[in-house]
Design an enzyme around this catalytic site. Sequence first.
Site, PDB file in Angstrom:
ATOM      1  N   LYS A  57       9.085  57.222  61.208  1.00 48.24           N
ATOM      2  CA  LYS A  57       9.862  57.626  60.031  1.00 48.24           C
ATOM      3  C   LYS A  57       9.793  56.553  58.939  1.00 48.24           C
ATOM      4  CE  LYS A  57      11.403  61.678  61.224  1.00 48.24           C
ATOM      5  NZ  LYS A  57      10.972  62.889  60.472  1.00 48.24           N
ATOM      6  N   SER A 117      13.272  62.054  56.650  1.00 49.64           N
ATOM      7  CA  SER A 117      13.311  60.832  57.431  1.00 49.64           C
ATOM      8  C   SER A 117      14.637  60.753  58.183  1.00 49.64           C
ATOM      9  CB  SER A 117      13.095  59.613  56.524  1.00 49.64           C
ATOM     10  OG  SER A 117      13.025  58.416  57.288  1.00 49.64           O
ATOM     11  N   LYS A 141       9.502  81.765  68.115  1.00 52.14           N
ATOM     12  CA  LYS A 141      10.721  81.218  67.510  1.00 52.14           C
ATOM     13  C   LYS A 141      10.772  81.533  66.016  1.00 52.14           C
ATOM     14  CE  LYS A 141      11.513  77.289  70.637  1.00 52.14           C
ATOM     15  NZ  LYS A 141      11.671  75.806  70.718  1.00 52.14           N
ATOM     16  N   TYR A 157      10.159  56.509  67.199  1.00 51.81           N
ATOM     17  CA  TYR A 157      10.697  57.469  66.240  1.00 51.81           C
ATOM     18  C   TYR A 157      11.005  56.768  64.923  1.00 51.81           C
ATOM     19  CZ  TYR A 157      13.862  60.916  64.175  1.00 51.81           C
ATOM     20  OH  TYR A 157      14.461  61.815  63.322  1.00 51.81           O
TER      21      TYR A 157
END
Length: 252
Positions: A150, A132, A38, A146
Amino acid sequence: MGKIIAITGAGEGLGKALAKRLAADGDTVILLGRTLSKLEAVLGEIGDGHMAAACDVGNPDSVRAAFAAVAERFPKIDVLINNAAIYQPFDLGEAADETIMAMTMTNFVGPIFVAREALPLLRGGGHLINVSSESVHLRLAMLWLYEGTKAGLEMMSYMWGKELAAEGVKVSVVQAGAMMDPTNPKGPDWPGDTGMRFHMANARQGNDMRQMPISTYKSVTDVFRAVIDMPADVHLNFVGVGGNPLPRQSNS
């Protein structure tokens, strides 16, 4: 004179958009990500003079190897953007071991590994930017891990800013909102009915995900450009970026 900028998670999404934008502006970009193919595809789009290195941010040996390769070519870097993250909703009862570990290591521990290895290259004028999410304060359903990782990253960033000031390293947080690529609008690649359950769980909390404003990766790169290019006597510790609700069109 262009800057030398390292970006984690540079093979797709915001990381890829940043790489393309910054390279087009004349900066030298170091692409870091787990999947080298990638990164090489992005290199093919942005031209010569840049660098790609395979880097699993949650694996300390992989991070050490990547930055050893970076240091051989660039003994000094101007900016590190800690962007790599896993974004996946789930309930506590269904949280698989591998999912918990992958998300925690990538979103929370990974930035520590990366910042630690990049620090010798950043000392004396470098800039560390941690990415964030607005979900930290929105507190959306099923995103507790998640959001937790953060939120932890934001706290670490605050403390790093105090610690590293004496070493000439600035630390900023860019808290970004929901983003999309208009050329690939299919959204997150979540398994099964996860997307439907995510929307329903948030609707029960009063969050209509269909009405939440969303920006494009390309637009958000303008914010990073501004953060990177602040005058020497100005520092942005925290920048919050969200989508701008578009005005409703009248049918009359």
